[in-house]
Design a protein around this motif. Structure first.
Motif, PDB file in Angstrom:
ATOM      1  N   GLY A   1       0.810  -1.211   0.000  1.00 22.04           N
ATOM      2  CA  GLY A   1       0.000   0.000   0.000  1.00 22.04           C
ATOM      3  C   GLY A   1       0.842   1.258   0.000  1.00 22.04           C
ATOM      4  N   LEU A   2       1.908   1.268   0.801  1.00 20.07           N
ATOM      5  CA  LEU A   2       2.806   2.423   0.846  1.00 20.07           C
ATOM      6  C   LEU A   2       3.502   2.617  -0.498  1.00 20.07           C
ATOM      7  CD1 LEU A   2       4.213   4.683   2.392  1.00 20.07           C
ATOM      8  CD2 LEU A   2       5.890   3.001   3.200  1.00 20.07           C
ATOM      9  N   ALA A   3       3.935   1.523  -1.108  1.00 21.05           N
ATOM     10  CA  ALA A   3       4.585   1.622  -2.410  1.00 21.05           C
ATOM     11  C   ALA A   3       3.616   2.167  -3.464  1.00 21.05           C
ATOM     12  CB  ALA A   3       5.115   0.247  -2.835  1.00 21.05           C
ATOM     13  N   GLY A   4       2.362   1.674  -3.435  1.00 22.64           N
ATOM     14  CA  GLY A   4       1.364   2.177  -4.365  1.00 22.64           C
ATOM     15  C   GLY A   4       1.046   3.642  -4.140  1.00 22.64           C
ATOM     16  N   PHE A   5       1.012   4.043  -2.868  1.00 23.44           N
ATOM     17  CA  PHE A   5       0.749   5.452  -2.535  1.00 23.44           C
ATOM     18  C   PHE A   5       1.844   6.355  -3.104  1.00 23.44           C
ATOM     19  CE2 PHE A   5       1.631   9.013   0.325  1.00 23.44           C
ATOM     20  CZ  PHE A   5       0.407   9.669   0.323  1.00 23.44           C
ATOM     21  N   LEU A   6       3.097   5.986  -2.884  1.00 18.75           N
ATOM     22  CA  LEU A   6       4.214   6.802  -3.375  1.00 18.75           C
ATOM     23  C   LEU A   6       4.253   6.827  -4.899  1.00 18.75           C
ATOM     24  CD1 LEU A   6       6.994   5.695  -0.850  1.00 18.75           C
ATOM     25  CD2 LEU A   6       5.658   7.812  -0.832  1.00 18.75           C
ATOM     26  N   TRP A   7       3.933   5.706  -5.510  1.00 21.48           N
ATOM     27  CA  TRP A   7       3.964   5.616  -6.969  1.00 21.48           C
ATOM     28  C   TRP A   7       2.871   6.473  -7.610  1.00 21.48           C
ATOM     29  CZ3 TRP A   7       1.122   1.870 -10.438  1.00 21.48           C
ATOM     30  CH2 TRP A   7       1.606   1.947 -11.745  1.00 21.48           C
ATOM     31  N   LEU A   8       1.696   6.537  -6.964  1.00 20.95           N
ATOM     32  CA  LEU A   8       0.555   7.257  -7.534  1.00 20.95           C
ATOM     33  C   LEU A   8       0.397   8.671  -6.995  1.00 20.95           C
ATOM     34  CD1 LEU A   8      -2.100   4.384  -7.436  1.00 20.95           C
ATOM     35  CD2 LEU A   8      -0.941   5.279  -9.464  1.00 20.95           C
ATOM     36  N   LEU A   9       1.264   9.083  -6.061  1.00 23.74           N
ATOM     37  CA  LEU A   9       1.096  10.369  -5.389  1.00 23.74           C
ATOM     38  C   LEU A   9       0.990  11.523  -6.376  1.00 23.74           C
ATOM     39  CD1 LEU A   9       0.936  11.941  -2.748  1.00 23.74           C
ATOM     40  CD2 LEU A   9       3.435  12.039  -2.726  1.00 23.74           C
ATOM     41  N   PHE A  10       1.916  11.619  -7.311  1.00 21.34           N
ATOM     42  CA  PHE A  10       1.869  12.717  -8.277  1.00 21.34           C
ATOM     43  C   PHE A  10       0.910  12.440  -9.437  1.00 21.34           C
ATOM     44  CE2 PHE A  10       5.513  14.213  -5.975  1.00 21.34           C
ATOM     45  CZ  PHE A  10       5.506  15.587  -6.166  1.00 21.34           C
ATOM     46  N   PRO A  11       0.891  11.222 -10.010  1.00 24.79           N
ATOM     47  CA  PRO A  11      -0.085  10.984 -11.097  1.00 24.79           C
ATOM     48  C   PRO A  11      -1.533  11.162 -10.666  1.00 24.79           C
ATOM     49  CG  PRO A  11       1.613   9.291 -11.097  1.00 24.79           C
ATOM     50  CD  PRO A  11       1.825  10.101  -9.846  1.00 24.79           C
ATOM     51  N   ALA A  12      -1.881  10.747  -9.441  1.00 28.83           N
ATOM     52  CA  ALA A  12      -3.273  10.845  -8.990  1.00 28.83           C
ATOM     53  C   ALA A  12      -3.665  12.253  -8.586  1.00 28.83           C
ATOM     54  CB  ALA A  12      -3.517   9.895  -7.815  1.00 28.83           C
ATOM     55  N   THR A  13      -2.696  13.151  -8.487  1.00 22.82           N
ATOM     56  CA  THR A  13      -3.002  14.540  -8.121  1.00 22.82           C
ATOM     57  C   THR A  13      -2.612  15.512  -9.237  1.00 22.82           C
ATOM     58  OG1 THR A  13      -0.854  14.756  -6.996  1.00 22.82           O
ATOM     59  CG2 THR A  13      -2.734  14.076  -5.651  1.00 22.82           C
ATOM     60  N   LYS A  14      -2.525  15.024 -10.455  1.00 25.35           N
ATOM     61  CA  LYS A  14      -2.201  15.909 -11.585  1.00 25.35           C
ATOM     62  C   LYS A  14      -3.251  17.007 -11.680  1.00 25.35           C
ATOM     63  CE  LYS A  14      -1.244  14.191 -15.513  1.00 25.35           C
ATOM     64  NZ  LYS A  14      -1.290  13.349 -16.741  1.00 25.35           N
ATOM     65  N   PRO A  15      -2.835  18.267 -11.726  1.00 21.61           N
ATOM     66  CA  PRO A  15      -3.817  19.361 -11.802  1.00 21.61           C
ATOM     67  C   PRO A  15      -4.784  19.233 -12.961  1.00 21.61           C
ATOM     68  CG  PRO A  15      -1.633  20.213 -11.294  1.00 21.61           C
ATOM     69  CD  PRO A  15      -1.452  18.763 -11.602  1.00 21.61           C
ATOM     70  N   GLU A  16      -4.324  18.641 -14.081  1.00 23.02           N
ATOM     71  CA  GLU A  16      -5.201  18.510 -15.241  1.00 23.02           C
ATOM     72  C   GLU A  16      -6.411  17.619 -14.975  1.00 23.02           C
ATOM     73  OE1 GLU A  16      -1.993  18.100 -15.182  1.00 23.02           O
ATOM     74  OE2 GLU A  16      -1.011  19.285 -16.738  1.00 23.02           O
ATOM     75  N   LEU A  17      -6.316  16.741 -13.976  1.00 23.89           N
ATOM     76  CA  LEU A  17      -7.442  15.863 -13.648  1.00 23.89           C
ATOM     77  C   LEU A  17      -8.568  16.614 -12.963  1.00 23.89           C
ATOM     78  CD1 LEU A  17      -5.521  12.750 -12.229  1.00 23.89           C
ATOM     79  CD2 LEU A  17      -6.636  12.942 -14.461  1.00 23.89           C
ATOM     80  N   TYR A  18      -8.257  17.736 -12.369  1.00 22.78           N
ATOM     81  CA  TYR A  18      -9.217  18.429 -11.511  1.00 22.78           C
ATOM     82  C   TYR A  18      -9.664  19.778 -12.058  1.00 22.78           C
ATOM     83  CZ  TYR A  18      -7.273  15.009  -8.291  1.00 22.78           C
ATOM     84  OH  TYR A  18      -6.847  13.834  -7.714  1.00 22.78           O
ATOM     85  N   ASN A  19      -8.982  20.291 -13.058  1.00 25.31           N
ATOM     86  CA  ASN A  19      -9.294  21.621 -13.564  1.00 25.31           C
ATOM     87  C   ASN A  19      -9.278  21.607 -15.079  1.00 25.31           C
ATOM     88  OD1 ASN A  19      -9.015  23.416 -10.931  1.00 25.31           O
ATOM     89  ND2 ASN A  19      -7.293  21.989 -10.964  1.00 25.31           N
ATOM     90  N   ASN A  20     -10.406  21.906 -15.674  1.00 30.39           N
ATOM     91  CA  ASN A  20     -10.529  21.959 -17.130  1.00 30.39           C
ATOM     92  C   ASN A  20     -10.685  23.412 -17.554  1.00 30.39           C
ATOM     93  OD1 ASN A  20     -10.591  19.071 -17.490  1.00 30.39           O
ATOM     94  ND2 ASN A  20     -12.641  19.142 -16.559  1.00 30.39           N
ATOM     95  N   ARG A  21      -9.569  24.094 -17.719  1.00 38.30           N
ATOM     96  CA  ARG A  21      -9.600  25.507 -18.076  1.00 38.30           C
ATOM     97  C   ARG A  21      -8.949  25.703 -19.439  1.00 38.30           C
ATOM     98  NH1 ARG A  21      -7.669  28.904 -12.877  1.00 38.30           N
ATOM     99  NH2 ARG A  21      -7.797  30.517 -14.446  1.00 38.30           N
ATOM    100  N   THR A  22      -9.301  26.793 -20.080  1.00 41.58           N
ATOM    101  CA  THR A  22      -8.834  27.045 -21.443  1.00 41.58           C
ATOM    102  C   THR A  22      -7.997  28.310 -21.537  1.00 41.58           C
ATOM    103  OG1 THR A  22     -10.890  28.248 -21.940  1.00 41.58           O
ATOM    104  CG2 THR A  22     -10.832  25.881 -22.425  1.00 41.58           C
ATOM    105  N   ASP A  23      -7.518  28.845 -20.411  1.00 39.99           N
ATOM    106  CA  ASP A  23      -6.748  30.090 -20.439  1.00 39.99           C
ATOM    107  C   ASP A  23      -5.260  29.824 -20.202  1.00 39.99           C
ATOM    108  OD1 ASP A  23      -6.932  29.305 -17.841  1.00 39.99           O
ATOM    109  OD2 ASP A  23      -7.660  31.227 -17.062  1.00 39.99           O
TER     110      ASP A  23
END
Length: 293
Positions: A257-279
């Motif tokens: 679980g810790l290894a999966g957390f560290l591996w996904l920490l940045f991919p799962a929090t990519k700003p593009e996943l949460y904000n769809n802006r066009t500016d």
């Protein structure tokens, strides 16, 4: 937010539900909770104010969930990886308890009824527990509003670098817990060393969680991300690394679980996943540009 991110039927149903709930909850004290009628106009209005406040909070949570579902699902899934050992330990405990329950061996349906009743009893005891409301509702909402939503923008706009804010803001969060030392030492008569050790462990945990919550808030641009992580961690407590049942399995699950957390920490929090802006701004206030911070 992109147009059409939720369907029209879902939007209409949600609005209808919020309207019905806003009116229905006004009558819940007497019809559902069986409280006596208010004895004065002031008591009546205060009760109405409280009901309206509850309805408003519930509507905000529902709206946030529908409009920013990924800000709840992804951070919650990421955080749950840290508790892989806890989940395995709990499953082993439930399996052991089921084997010891003669009713479960005799009738699986009866076992389901008993388990479901225990679950309902837990919900009832939790809902009627003031400390549970403090730990799972009031504390996560108010602390994340103050220590993340208010402090982090101030620090970022004050010129602090992004990484500095992630590690700096939890210091203020931990300072707010120093009053626990006074409660343990002065009011509960704990020995000085024991009170210091207890509060020290608590401060260490709050600092580590503060780093993570600040990271979630800055990366996703959504306060909901840090709130759901806060509620989940308060419910689960400290992650279980060892267990009296299935030590090897629990340790393996914790490490995985810790290894999966560290591996996904940045991919799962990519700003593009949460904000769809066009500016050409990928996230909240352009603070997702980590390379320039």
């Amino acid at each position: 937010m992109e147009e059409g991110s939720i369907s029209k039927p879902v939007a209409v149903i949600a609005c209808t539900g919020m309207a019905v709930f806003y009116v229905a909850i006004l009558y819940s004290p007497t019809l559902v909770l069986r409280l006596p009628p208010p004895t004065s106009l002031n008591n009546f209005m205060i009760r109405r104010f409280i009901c309206a406040l509850v309805s408003s909070i519930a509507s905000i949570i529902l709206c946030s969930h529908l409009l920013s579902w990924c800000a709840m699902v992804f951070p919650l899934s990421l955080t749950s990886l840290l508790y892989a050992g806890s989940f395995v330990s709990k499953c082993l405990f439930l399996m052991s308890a089921r084997k010891e329950d003669e009713l479960c061996e005799a009738c699986s349906f009866e076992c389901f009824k008993i388990t479901f009743q225990r679950f309902l009893d837990w919900i009832h005891s939790t809902a009627s527990n003031v400390l549970a409301w403090r730990n799972y509702v009031v504390a996560p909402l108010t602390e994340e509003l103050v220590f993340r939503a208010c402090m982090i923008p101030l620090l970022l706009c004050g010129g602090f670098k992004t990484y500095s804010v992630v590690f700096l803001s939890p210091i203020f969060f931990s300072l707010a817990h120093l009053n626990h030392f006074s409660e343990l030492y002065c009011q509960q008569n704990y020995p000085f060393s024991k009170a210091a050790q207890t509060v020290g462990l608590q401060l260490g945990y709050t600092v580590i969680f503060g780093w993570y919550a600040s990271f979630l808030f800055i990366r996703t641009g959504h306060l909901l991300a840090s709130i759901v992580a806060h509620i989940f961690c308060n419910m689960m407590g400290l992650p279980i690394l060892l267990s009296s049942r299935g030590k090897g399995v629990t340790i393996t699950a914790s490490v995985a679980g810790l290894a999966g957390f560290l591996w996904l920490l940045f991919p799962a929090t990519k700003p593009e996943l949460y904000n769809n802006r066009t500016d050409n701004c990928r996230c909240w206030h352009d603070y997702c540009s980590w390379s320039s911070s």
